[in-house]
Scaffold this active site. Structure first.
Site, mmCIF file in Angstrom:
data_model
loop_
_atom_site.group_PDB
_atom_site.id
_atom_site.type_symbol
_atom_site.label_atom_id
_atom_site.label_comp_id
_atom_site.label_asym_id
_atom_site.label_seq_id
_atom_site.Cartn_x
_atom_site.Cartn_y
_atom_site.Cartn_z
ATOM 1 N N TYR A 39 -7.233 3.924 3.294
ATOM 2 C CA TYR A 39 -5.958 3.281 3.590
ATOM 3 C C TYR A 39 -6.131 1.836 4.056
ATOM 4 O O TYR A 39 -5.547 0.908 3.493
ATOM 5 C CB TYR A 39 -5.238 4.116 4.655
ATOM 6 C CG TYR A 39 -3.817 3.723 4.948
ATOM 7 C CD1 TYR A 39 -2.805 3.950 4.023
ATOM 8 C CD2 TYR A 39 -3.481 3.155 6.177
ATOM 9 C CE1 TYR A 39 -1.492 3.627 4.304
ATOM 10 C CE2 TYR A 39 -2.167 2.831 6.472
ATOM 11 C CZ TYR A 39 -1.179 3.064 5.533
ATOM 12 O OH TYR A 39 0.120 2.726 5.819
ATOM 13 N N VAL B 156 0.836 -1.201 0.000
ATOM 14 C CA VAL B 156 0.000 0.000 0.000
ATOM 15 C C VAL B 156 0.868 1.248 0.000
ATOM 16 O O VAL B 156 0.577 2.228 -0.696
ATOM 17 C CB VAL B 156 -0.935 -0.001 1.227
ATOM 18 C CG1 VAL B 156 -1.797 1.251 1.260
ATOM 19 C CG2 VAL B 156 -1.815 -1.253 1.225
ATOM 20 N N GLU B 157 1.945 1.220 0.768
ATOM 21 C CA GLU B 157 2.778 2.410 0.940
ATOM 22 C C GLU B 157 3.641 2.713 -0.280
ATOM 23 O O GLU B 157 3.690 3.842 -0.753
ATOM 24 C CB GLU B 157 3.675 2.229 2.172
ATOM 25 C CG GLU B 157 2.951 2.353 3.499
ATOM 26 C CD GLU B 157 2.590 3.791 3.825
ATOM 27 O OE1 GLU B 157 3.076 4.700 3.130
ATOM 28 O OE2 GLU B 157 1.816 3.998 4.769
ATOM 29 N N SER B 158 4.359 1.711 -0.771
ATOM 30 C CA SER B 158 5.385 1.973 -1.789
ATOM 31 C C SER B 158 5.383 0.971 -2.929
ATOM 32 O O SER B 158 6.272 1.033 -3.778
ATOM 33 C CB SER B 158 6.768 1.947 -1.133
ATOM 34 O OG SER B 158 7.018 0.654 -0.580
ATOM 35 N N SER C 36 -0.493 7.779 -2.203
ATOM 36 C CA SER C 36 0.408 6.857 -1.524
ATOM 37 C C SER C 36 1.432 7.646 -0.737
ATOM 38 O O SER C 36 2.073 8.540 -1.275
ATOM 39 C CB SER C 36 1.100 5.958 -2.546
ATOM 40 O OG SER C 36 2.030 5.154 -1.921
#
Length: 510
Positions: A246, A141-143, A504
């Protein structure tokens, strides 16, 4: 006649003796059944020790079929599923993102392939801390599992730490390296941070919201609902759209990786449940390309495991991350090599000396010299500034550079040519004067202020206090024309969501 009677008597006696011999040789029954009376009379009584003993052979007990819960499967995905512990979230956003991922199997497969070097280590760390293994999917999800990901909010690495939070969890950010991109260090910091905010809220969904939005912001949202007598769970809080989307993204990924049949249908690759990398220390400075050569691996693969380095050379006593099967090769080649491990040295500028004069002296182009030192644009350095240059006459040992070379001695951008000044539009009242590149510049900054400018990567990311929802922007930066280390491969974190839905890696974490 008499002879015939004698012969008949002899034959009768011989027959009787033969019968007696046959009866005597008959077997003795173990069950003690009755024997013929005559044989029993002729056979001597048996001794107790000569009697047969009956032994009962019992069948061995059947072994119970049990499951060894300590045995690890060969498939890392099975191990990952066994550790899922968060409460499931079921809403329309989860269904939306699950369908979004499933409609893009190629992108999902690429993301899984990028996770291959790091996923086993993350799962190991989660299990050691007793944390839910769903968190291992959070870098998706983040990167998108890109260790070089860099967001507009200056968040960096797999776990997308902003500079302030990275410093809070002891991630070094200096001229040599940025540990927000270090796989081992950033994973440890991220899990420590997540455990801290879970202990604060007692709920993993709220902990994840705090990781994205800031624990201070989540706490205020909870207090606001409490004052109104409203529920304080994740779904009931008022929060920005990015944070609202998120956790559903993570839940959607969890749903996909929980279903082995669906993974097979999407063609997601298997990841073996074994360590991918190991670390080894080095006592001398070493070039990145030299370390890759000693390990017999391509430079890009080496950088993927060692993405934190800002310079082409690694300082001494820096841990080197290598594939587990390459560790012995690296150590063996390192012991045998007699060649220098680095082609770079330190150089201190003399007063009035310019970069375009230094570069040809060491056989390097001006552009490469600037790139190696994280410099950009036309800048003028004060005397005494320290540079990284190819090893040669007049260069010093790398140890003289320390953790922070004297690049804060940068004075200012070189002034534009007169023709450029004449072509510039006149400054309008109430608006700051702009350079040719459109960036506000204060030409009256004193030398005293210039010397205070930090060359750290985080210096350009000065922002308001984290957790207040304020993003770092250009207006927050000091108006000083100073060179800063170039952000390495600032690949923007790929957002798995459609445009205008979620971003993101934001910079509002506290």
């Amino acid at each position: 006649m008499h002879d015939r009677n004698v012969m008949s008597l002899v034959r009768n006696i011989a027959g009787a003796l033969a019968s007696l011999a046959a009866l005597a040789s008959a077997p003795v029954h173990a069950d003690g059944s009755a024997q013929p009376f005559l044989v029993s009379m002729l056979t001597p009584p048996a001794r107790v020790e000569d009697s047969l003993t009956v032994l009962e052979v019992r069948t061995a007990p059947a072994v119970a079929k049990t499951v060894d819960l300590t045995a690890q499967p060969d498939d890392l995905w099975i191990r990952l599923r066994n550790g899922f512990a968060m409460t499931n979230l079921n809403d329309d956003l989860v269904l939306h993102y699950q369908q979004w991922y499933q409609n893009r199997p190629d992108a999902l497969r690429r993301m899984v392939e990028r996770s291959r070097p790091y996923l086993h280590h993350i799962v190991e760390e989660l299990e050691a801390r007793g944390m839910p293994t769903e968190i291992a999917l959070l870098p998706m999800v983040e990167s998108s599992f890109n260790p070089m990901a860099y967001s507009r909010s200056h968040a960096s690495g797999l776990w997308q730490f902003i500079p302030a939070t990275g410093k809070r969890f002891n991630l070094e950010q200096n001229w040599w390296q940025d540990q927000r991109r270090d796989v081992v260090a950033s994973t440890s910091a991220a899990l420590e941070y997540l455990q801290t905010i879970y202990d604060m809220h007692g709920d993993w969904h709220l902990a994840l919201a705090s990781y994205n939005w800031g624990e201070g912001a989540v706490k205020r949202a909870i207090e606001k609902n409490q004052a109104k007598g409203l529920p304080t769970d994740y779904a009931s809080l008022t929060m920005p759209n990015e944070t609202r989307h998120y956790v559903p993204k993570l839940q959607a990924l969890k749903n996909i990786f929980s279903n082995a049949a669906l993974m097979s249908e999407l063609g997601l690759p298997e990841i073996m449940n074994r360590p991918y990398f190991a670390t080894v220390g080095t006592s001398r400075p070493m070039d990145v390309k030299t370390a890759a050569r000693l390990a017999n691996m391509p430079v890009d693969e080496f950088v993927a495991l060692n993405p934190s380095h800002n310079r082409p050379v690694m300082k001494a006593d820096t841990p080197v991350v290598l594939p587990a099967e390459k560790l012995a090769t690296f150590q063996r080649n390192l012991e045998k090599t007699d060649e220098p491990l680095t082609e770079w040295q330190a150089y201190t500028l003399k007063s009035g000396e310019k970069l375009d004069q230094v570069a040809p002296r060491f056989g390097i182009t001006l552009a490469d010299l600037q790139r190696a030192n994280g410099l950009s644009g036309k800048i003028r350095l004060a005397g005494g500034a320290t540079l990284l240059v190819p090893a040669g006459k007049g260069a010093d040992n790398l140890d003289s550079m320390g953790a922070e070379p004297r690049l804060p001695q940068i004075v200012e951008d070189e002034p534009p040519a007169r023709a450029q000044v004449a072509a510039m539009p006149a400054a309008q009242p109430g608006k700051p004067e702009k350079t040719a590149k459109g960036k506000a510049t204060d030409t009256r900054v004193a030398t005293r202020e210039a010397k205070k400018v930090s060359a750290k990567l985080a210096a350009a990311d000065t922002a308001k206090a984290p957790g207040k929802g304020a993003k770092a922007g250009a207006s927050d930066k000091p108006k000083v024309a100073a060179a800063k280390p170039a952000a390495p491969a600032q690949a923007k974190a790929a957002s798995p969501s459609p445009a205008k839905v979620a971003k993101s890696a934001n910079g509002r974490r506290s």
